[in-house]
Design a protein around this motif. Structure first.
Motif: not given
Length: 545
Positions: A310, A392-394, A404, A428, A431-432, A440, A442-443, A445
């Protein structure tokens, strides 16, 4: 001379037409990649999985498809996530669609033509098509869907794809004209396969339902009608008995079952309790490929595994920090080998290696921890003031957490302290693209399966609803614009490379590997056309049991 695609005569449309590039263009450690690349090639060129030679399709039965996560709602314009796209593709039709080779093909428009100057596209519509609410599909319905799509209140993810359309006007009841402000040589592909394509919903349903009801009860023209949604359990679709394609669909119903636990998914498909797993992590591929009653499918490398930063707030509003983490501090070969179990390819470019316009930029981001540490120190981070943030992930796929965790260990070697937060997919998404957007660091996916470099604009242009890195650089938008203005394939390739290099130079996008899309289905599932994440059509699927 006008360019034409005819559904009845089969004539080819020249603009935007392309075939998948060859598989395995980059060398990669691990023999398993070669094996799966062969599966990819066979699946794409034969087009149909579970083909029952000489057998007539059987009508009836319920197909149970497993998703690892639930959806947030059904609105075709704004609902995020592939799970809802795959469901909606079977409730709705698009104006055009993709054929098995991922070229534009007729759907609700039985043919189309473009004016010589590329400013007018005329679509000739199928007649006698009904929405699930009994109302008629016609040129006015197409016009309404366009006007709804471009309305900012609709929060459409694909609004940017149609920014160059000046107006949509009915010529007669079953002919409609799109008038463009400037040429777009990719327009047929946009209408056919960018996200859903130009998907058509019932204007009457939208006008008579409340917003909440409309988001929960989709009404299209597709082969299946929405019946029920039990959140976090299942969604049921039933056959559209008045479907405009004669004799289709074959199935009585389709149930999309939510099973969060990966091993529960494996147990269910092995036991025959479900028919298909719609998305698999590499670890499940290794388990299921040994089962004689299950077929595991993969596709072209059109999806990147990302570790996006981000860029509008500390610490990643500093380009030095972005390059330290996203470029030199990431060992992409280790991620492809360990987290992806050798089934993926290292990736630096924004797009997967089989996306039209891809350019290999691997040499620009070699793994160089020493250079990464030097950039961090220059930015003010060292052992006395370590960089700290959250990845951050899901929970959709186990591989996200695996990537991650590996990144956390790689960054630790740089003196960076990270913690990992795993959210459910719906949370999640907030947040996107929802209420917590851009809040956030860093994510991780896999985002998103695309046809062309230009296709990625809806999640990377400044101002786009799904712009994931949250940058505000309008030069990105202009570079995307120049791609669609290019009249030849060679010019589009050149302009795609310029965009890809600019995105990397500024670290607006961080790819770490490709992310092959795996599905698994029981042997009795017949005539399923595998098209990766790009398309999930069930109208011709039948059960041989």
């Amino acid at each position: 001379m006008a360019r034409v695609q005819c559904g009845r005569c089969g004539a080819a449309h020249s603009a935007g037409m392309w075939l998948p590039s060859s598989v395995g263009r980059d060398d990669m450690r691990g023999s398993s990649l070669v094996r799966h690349s062969l599966v990819i090639a066979i699946g794409i060129w034969l087009g149909v999985v579970g083909l029952a030679l000489g057998a007539s399709p059987k009508r009836g039965g319920t197909l149970t498809v497993v998703h690892g996560v639930d959806i947030s709602h059904f609105d075709v314009q704004s609902a995020p996530g592939y799970e809802v796209i795959w469901i909606n593709m079977n409730i709705h039709n698009s104006l055009l669609t993709l054929d098995k080779d991922l070229n534009p093909a007729p759907e609700l428009a039985k043919k189309w033509e473009a004016s010589p100057d590329g400013l007018i596209y005329t679509f000739y519509l199928e007649e006698g098509v009904k929405f699930h609410d009994g109302t008629d599909f016609d040129a006015e319905a197409v016009q309404w869907n366009f006007e709804h799509l471009i309305d900012p209140k609709a929060r459409s993810a694909v609004r940017g794809f149609y920014a160059d359309v000046e107006r949509v006007e009915p010529v007669d009841r079953y002919t409609v004209r799109f008038v463009l402000k400037e040429p777009n040589y990719l327009f047929p592909l946009v209408v056919a396969g960018y996200r859903y394509g130009f998907v058509i919903s019932s204007p009457t349903a939208f006008k008579t339902m409340s917003e909440q009801e409309y988001r929960m009860k989709p009404v299209g023209t597709g082969p299946f009608k929405f019946q029920e949604w039990v959140p976090n359990d299942h969604i049921t679709l039933v056959r559209n008995e008045q479907y405009w394609k004669q004799g289709l669909p074959y199935l009585d119903r389709v149930v999309f079952k939510v099973l969060n636990d990966p091993m529960t998914q494996v147990t269910a498909i092995r036991a025959g309790e479900v028919d298909m797993l719609n998305s698999l992590s590499p670890d499940l591929v290794r388990v299921l490929e040994r089962d004689r009653n299950v077929t595991v499918l993969s596709g072209l490398h059109t999806t990147p595994m990302v570790a996006t930063l981000q860029v509008t707030r500390p610490p990643f509003n500093d380009l030095r920090v972005r390059k330290a983490i996203g470029c030199y501090g990431t060992d992409r070969y280790e991620i492809a080998e360990k987290a992806q179990l050798g089934l993926a390819k290292p990736l630096v470019s924004m797009t997967g290696v089989d996306v039209k316009g891809y350019v290999d930029l691997t040499s620009l981001c070699p793994y160089d921890p020493e250079k990464a540490r030097a950039l961090l120190k220059e930015a003010g981070y060292d052992e006395r003031n370590p960089l700290r943030y959250t990845i951050l992930t899901n929970n959709e796929k186990q591989v996200f957490a695996n990537v991650a965790a590996l990144l956390k260990e790689q960054y630790k070697k740089l003196g960076v302290e990270t913690k990992i937060e795993i959210q459910d997919k719906v949370t999640w998404m907030t947040y996107m693209v929802g209420k917590n957007r851009c809040q956030w660091d860093q994510t991780v996916e896999d985002l998103a399966s695309i046809l062309t470099v230009h296709h990625n604009s809806y999640i990377s242009e400044a101002g786009a609803a799904f712009n994931l890195s949250c940058h505000e650089d309008k030069k990105v938008n202009e570079l995307y614009r120049q791609i669609k203005l290019a009249p030849t394939e060679a010019e589009r390739q050149q302009r795609s490379e310029e965009l890809l290099r600019y995105m990397l130079d500024n670290m607006y996008w961080v790819s770490v590997s490709t992310s092959p899309h795996f599905k698994a289905l029981r042997k009795h599932v017949k005539d399923f056309v595998y098209q990766g994440e790009l398309r999930f059509a069930l109208e011709k699927v039948w059960l041989d049991k």
